[in-house]
Motif scaffolding. Structure first.
Motif, PDB file in Angstrom:
ATOM      1  N   LEU A 102     141.043 113.231  29.543  1.00  0.00           N
ATOM      2  CA  LEU A 102     140.413 113.712  28.319  1.00  0.00           C
ATOM      3  C   LEU A 102     139.947 115.156  28.403  1.00  0.00           C
ATOM      4  CD1 LEU A 102     138.377 110.522  27.428  1.00  0.00           C
ATOM      5  CD2 LEU A 102     140.568 111.275  26.491  1.00  0.00           C
ATOM      6  N   ILE A 103     139.810 115.675  29.622  1.00  0.00           N
ATOM      7  CA  ILE A 103     139.469 117.089  29.779  1.00  0.00           C
ATOM      8  C   ILE A 103     140.397 117.709  30.816  1.00  0.00           C
ATOM      9  CG2 ILE A 103     137.046 116.807  29.128  1.00  0.00           C
ATOM     10  CD1 ILE A 103     136.308 117.041  32.080  1.00  0.00           C
ATOM     11  N   LEU A 104     140.550 119.008  30.716  1.00  0.00           N
ATOM     12  CA  LEU A 104     141.351 119.773  31.668  1.00  0.00           C
ATOM     13  C   LEU A 104     140.405 120.672  32.451  1.00  0.00           C
ATOM     14  CD1 LEU A 104     144.275 120.753  29.302  1.00  0.00           C
ATOM     15  CD2 LEU A 104     144.258 118.943  31.017  1.00  0.00           C
ATOM     16  N   THR A 105     140.712 120.894  33.714  1.00  0.00           N
ATOM     17  CA  THR A 105     139.842 121.661  34.590  1.00  0.00           C
ATOM     18  C   THR A 105     140.635 122.791  35.226  1.00  0.00           C
ATOM     19  OG1 THR A 105     138.614 119.639  35.086  1.00  0.00           O
ATOM     20  CG2 THR A 105     138.309 121.469  36.592  1.00  0.00           C
ATOM     21  N   ARG A 106     139.983 123.949  35.328  1.00  0.00           N
ATOM     22  CA  ARG A 106     140.601 125.065  36.059  1.00  0.00           C
ATOM     23  C   ARG A 106     139.523 125.752  36.878  1.00  0.00           C
ATOM     24  NH1 ARG A 106     139.699 130.202  34.173  1.00  0.00           N
ATOM     25  NH2 ARG A 106     138.905 130.352  32.052  1.00  0.00           N
ATOM     26  N   LYS A 107     139.936 126.312  38.013  1.00  0.00           N
ATOM     27  CA  LYS A 107     138.991 127.015  38.873  1.00  0.00           C
ATOM     28  C   LYS A 107     138.837 128.449  38.384  1.00  0.00           C
ATOM     29  CE  LYS A 107     138.348 125.476  43.154  1.00  0.00           C
ATOM     30  NZ  LYS A 107     138.418 125.536  44.582  1.00  0.00           N
ATOM     31  N   ASP A 108     137.606 128.945  38.479  1.00  0.00           N
ATOM     32  CA  ASP A 108     137.298 130.330  38.154  1.00  0.00           C
ATOM     33  C   ASP A 108     136.309 130.797  39.208  1.00  0.00           C
ATOM     34  OD1 ASP A 108     137.199 132.759  36.746  1.00  0.00           O
ATOM     35  OD2 ASP A 108     135.423 132.094  35.635  1.00  0.00           O
TER      36      ASP A 108
ATOM     37  N   HIS B  70     133.521 128.414  40.553  1.00  0.00           N
ATOM     38  CA  HIS B  70     133.205 127.439  39.511  1.00  0.00           C
ATOM     39  C   HIS B  70     134.468 126.748  39.015  1.00  0.00           C
ATOM     40  CE1 HIS B  70     129.105 128.946  39.163  1.00  0.00           C
ATOM     41  NE2 HIS B  70     129.622 130.170  39.221  1.00  0.00           N
ATOM     42  N   ARG B  71     134.267 125.590  38.449  1.00  0.00           N
ATOM     43  CA  ARG B  71     135.336 124.890  37.748  1.00  0.00           C
ATOM     44  C   ARG B  71     134.962 124.876  36.275  1.00  0.00           C
ATOM     45  NH1 ARG B  71     136.565 119.843  41.709  1.00  0.00           N
ATOM     46  NH2 ARG B  71     137.629 121.066  43.277  1.00  0.00           N
ATOM     47  N   LEU B  72     135.904 125.290  35.453  1.00  0.00           N
ATOM     48  CA  LEU B  72     135.669 125.319  34.017  1.00  0.00           C
ATOM     49  C   LEU B  72     136.418 124.169  33.375  1.00  0.00           C
ATOM     50  CD1 LEU B  72     135.970 129.158  33.400  1.00  0.00           C
ATOM     51  CD2 LEU B  72     133.913 127.805  33.806  1.00  0.00           C
ATOM     52  N   HIS B  73     135.801 123.531  32.409  1.00  0.00           N
ATOM     53  CA  HIS B  73     136.357 122.351  31.774  1.00  0.00           C
ATOM     54  C   HIS B  73     136.533 122.604  30.288  1.00  0.00           C
ATOM     55  CE1 HIS B  73     135.226 120.384  35.499  1.00  0.00           C
ATOM     56  NE2 HIS B  73     134.028 120.927  35.354  1.00  0.00           N
ATOM     57  N   ARG B  74     137.588 122.010  29.737  1.00  0.00           N
ATOM     58  CA  ARG B  74     137.798 122.080  28.290  1.00  0.00           C
ATOM     59  C   ARG B  74     138.446 120.776  27.850  1.00  0.00           C
ATOM     60  NH1 ARG B  74     143.131 123.280  26.846  1.00  0.00           N
ATOM     61  NH2 ARG B  74     144.416 124.014  28.557  1.00  0.00           N
ATOM     62  N   ALA B  75     138.315 120.491  26.580  1.00  0.00           N
ATOM     63  CA  ALA B  75     138.894 119.264  26.029  1.00  0.00           C
ATOM     64  C   ALA B  75     140.409 119.313  26.131  1.00  0.00           C
ATOM     65  CB  ALA B  75     138.470 119.097  24.577  1.00  0.00           C
TER      66      ALA B  75
END
Length: 157
Positions: free
Chosen positions: A29-35, A38-43
């Motif tokens: 339900l969410i996608l995650t990427r590293k920045d 930190h890990r950033l999440h979005r729908a």
């Protein structure tokens, strides 16, 4: 949004938010990427665009080839093109069941013996796999004859 920012905004423990974010990511339900650190999440909008009527009818679309969740599930349950075990979790099972159906042509009718032979190359418990595929609607059956239904028409814009 990062989990630590979410935790601060909602006045929750970081561990609580991380736990629930992990569950949402596992459910696709969410996608995650590293920045950086930190890990950033979005729908994951494609997963969230389903409406209740589609879910009830079983009109859930096949996983897309570029879906990272699909890739993780396939790596976990397929070895050398064979299914090691059928997942218990419905979402994972749906991913798995969309794979062997590609071995059947749209519009062609298959006798049960041929379906069993094709599916036997994928999984030892052929009748279970066949029954699950029929239940999901990716394979149809009538009087001992099986076929792969035509893909649904894309929604009107």
């Amino acid at each position: 949004m990062s989990a630590d920012l979410t935790a601060r905004l909602m006045n929750l423990a970081d561990a609580t938010v991380s736990h629930h974010v992990a569950q949402l990511a596992e459910a696709g339900l969410i996608l995650t990427r590293k920045d950086g650190h930190h890990r950033l999440h979005r729908a994951h909008t494609a997963a969230l665009d389903l409406n209740l009527a589609d879910v009830v009818r079983g009109a859930v679309s096949a996983p897309t080839p570029d879906d990272p969740y699909r890739d993780r599930v396939l790596r976990a349950f397929l070895q050398g093109g064979r299914l090691t075990t059928l997942p218990a979790q419905r979402k994972k099972k749906d991913v798995i069941l969309h794979e062997p159906v590609t071995l059947f042509e749209h519009g062609r009718h298959y006798p049960e013996a041929e379906v069993n032979a094709v599916l036997g190359d994928v999984y030892a418990e052929v009748s279970t796999l066949r029954r699950e595929m029929i239940g999901l609607g990716v394979l149809k059956r009538e009087r001992g004859v099986y076929w792969r239904p035509a893909p649904p028409d894309p929604p009107a814009a």
